[in-house]
Design a protein around this motif. Structure first.
Motif, short mmCIF file in Angstrom:
data_model
loop_
_atom_site.label_atom_id
_atom_site.label_comp_id
_atom_site.label_asym_id
_atom_site.label_seq_id
_atom_site.Cartn_x
_atom_site.Cartn_y
_atom_site.Cartn_z
N GLN A 35 34.42 85.25 2.65
CA GLN A 35 34.46 86.15 3.80
C GLN A 35 34.60 85.37 5.11
O GLN A 35 35.31 85.79 6.01
N VAL A 36 33.90 84.26 5.19
CA VAL A 36 33.99 83.44 6.40
C VAL A 36 35.40 82.88 6.56
O VAL A 36 35.95 82.86 7.67
N LEU A 37 36.00 82.43 5.47
CA LEU A 37 37.37 81.92 5.52
C LEU A 37 38.34 83.01 5.95
O LEU A 37 39.28 82.77 6.71
N ARG A 38 38.12 84.23 5.45
CA ARG A 38 38.98 85.37 5.84
C ARG A 38 38.84 85.66 7.33
O ARG A 38 39.83 85.90 8.03
N ALA A 39 37.60 85.64 7.82
CA ALA A 39 37.37 85.87 9.24
C ALA A 39 38.00 84.77 10.08
O ALA A 39 38.59 85.03 11.13
N ARG A 40 37.90 83.51 9.59
CA ARG A 40 38.47 82.38 10.33
C ARG A 40 39.99 82.53 10.45
O ARG A 40 40.57 82.25 11.50
N LYS A 41 40.64 82.93 9.38
CA LYS A 41 42.10 83.11 9.42
C LYS A 41 42.48 84.22 10.40
O LYS A 41 43.45 84.10 11.17
N ALA A 42 41.73 85.32 10.38
CA ALA A 42 42.02 86.42 11.31
C ALA A 42 41.83 85.98 12.76
O ALA A 42 42.59 86.38 13.65
N LEU A 43 40.83 85.15 12.99
CA LEU A 43 40.60 84.63 14.34
C LEU A 43 41.73 83.72 14.78
O LEU A 43 42.14 83.72 15.95
N MET A 44 42.26 82.92 13.83
CA MET A 44 43.39 82.06 14.15
C MET A 44 44.62 82.90 14.50
O MET A 44 45.33 82.63 15.47
N ASP A 45 44.88 83.94 13.69
CA ASP A 45 46.02 84.82 13.99
C ASP A 45 45.84 85.51 15.34
O ASP A 45 46.81 85.68 16.08
N LEU A 46 44.61 85.88 15.66
CA LEU A 46 44.33 86.49 16.95
C LEU A 46 44.62 85.50 18.08
O LEU A 46 45.22 85.87 19.09
N ALA A 47 44.20 84.25 17.90
CA ALA A 47 44.45 83.23 18.92
C ALA A 47 45.94 83.06 19.16
O ALA A 47 46.40 82.89 20.30
N LEU A 48 46.74 83.12 18.10
CA LEU A 48 48.19 82.96 18.23
C LEU A 48 48.80 84.12 19.01
O LEU A 48 49.68 83.92 19.85
#
Length: 378
Positions: free
Chosen positions: A155-168
């Motif tokens: 779940q943390v990895l999924r959240a981290r990826k979504a945060l990266m996409d958001l940053a982009l």
């Protein structure tokens, strides 16, 4: 004395009758002119008063309320009301405004309205871009919300990826080369490959549908502000005071568009517009005060000064730092911290999500009002 002497075509009585008739017509015409002049003066006074009252009300808000979604809706509502009253003035004086010396001023006003349509479109694009952010935030919230189950590493990895996409998606394309590594680290320490840079470019190009890629909000605002000067005394006299509401509406239009660009992510944002209004206008003080207060926030966010955007950015930074440092198994302290940050992010997410639709409807209403006024002018 014969009757012909008294009532002939050139008799004194006939001449007197024609004179009296002419005097009566001149008196009626004079009364009508005076009535029309009085009505126009009342219209102009009412318009200036409405602009003043509206912007005084807008300027009374606290710094925390300024540039919030609710405040932006109030600003657009003020513009719509002022625009409708100004439109009525134009319709009631259409003969005068279609002739010199007002015809040129009205023509320039309509040109500014056309340019304003682009900014409305760009603002709608910006709102759509925010919706993309919310999709990523929704993934983060779903991933990190416990719902009575233990938070897993997946779940943390999924959240981290979504945060990266958001940053982009929150990066401007022009900042990609210069800012990407720094912003990338601030939102997450992973995925700095060329594939993600290409992924960023795809995101940055997807949100501008209504304006072309070379289009610039900053240049458009400068174009609208160009040659906008208060009327001279001679112009006011020559136009029976109608030059004043035209200048007022031009200034209101510029300020509202400038604030839209300041608050909402627009293509090539820039706020370096000087808005100098003479103090003899009753609305100059609140407008100038608001302009100065917003200018002080200019460097706060490259994505827009909307209060809710700043809150999202702040929460996202905190959540990103948390998911980048968390270790498994989670300690009780880390569990509490995750729950707290998720709750804060959820509140900000809800406020922004609920406010976007009504804000977009008002931007569209401004667009349609401008279109209608432009059509009537043509």
């Amino acid at each position: 004395m014969s009757s012909s002497d008294n009532h002939g075509p050139f008799s004194p009585i006939s001449s007197f009758g024609r004179s009296m008739s002419r005097l009566r017509k001149e008196k009626v015409h004079s009364l009508e002119s005076n009535h029309k002049s009085t009505t126009r003066d009342l219209e102009l006074e009412s318009f200036q008063k409405q602009v003043t009252v509206r912007f005084e009300d807008l300027s009374r808000v606290s710094d925390d309320e300024l540039l919030s979604v609710d405040w932006m809706r109030k600003l657009l509502d003020a513009f719509i009301c002022c625009h409708e009253e100004f439109r009525a003035i134009l319709l009631n004086n259409k003969e005068q405004v279609s002739n010199s010396p007002l015809d040129r001023s009205i023509s320039e006003f309509f040109e500014r309205l056309v340019k304003a349509l682009d900014i409305c479109n760009a603002s709608s694009d910006g709102i759509e871009k925010i919706r993309v952010w919310l999709k990523h935030l929704d993934i983060v919230l779903c991933a990190l919300s416990s719902n009575q189950r233990a938070l897993s590493e997946g779940q943390v990895l999924r959240a981290r990826k979504a945060l990266m996409d958001l940053a982009l998606t929150m990066l401007d394309e022009k900042d990609c080369k210069s800012v990407f590594p720094q912003r990338n680290r601030s939102f997450g320490r992973h995925n700095t490959s060329k594939d993600h840079r290409r992924h960023f470019a795809k995101h940055s190009r997807s949100h501008s549908w209504s304006v072309s890629r070379p289009w610039s909000a900053a240049k458009q605002l400068h174009s609208i502000a160009n040659n906008l000067a208060p009327p001279r005394e001679s112009e006011i006299v020559a136009t029976s005071g109608l030059a004043i509401p035209i200048y007022t509406m031009n200034s209101v239009l510029l300020f509202v568009l400038w604030t839209l660009v300041a608050a909402i992510p627009c293509q090539d944002r820039g706020l370096n517009i000087q808005l100098s209004v003479p103090k003899q206008f009753s609305w100059s003080t609140p407008v100038t005060l608001l302009h100065e207060r917003i200018k002080k926030r200019e460097r706060r966010s490259s994505n827009g000064l909307l209060k809710e955007i700043n809150e999202v950015e702040s929460c996202v930074r905190h959540v990103t730092d948390l998911v980048d440092t968390v270790q498994f198994p989670l300690t009780d302290e880390q569990k509490v911290e995750v729950e707290q940050k998720v709750k804060e992010l959820s509140l900000v997410f809800g406020a922004l999500r609920d406010g976007l639709n009504p804000l977009e409807r008002q931007v569209r209403e401004v667009f349609h009002k401008i279109m209608s006024c432009r059509a009537e002018g043509l």
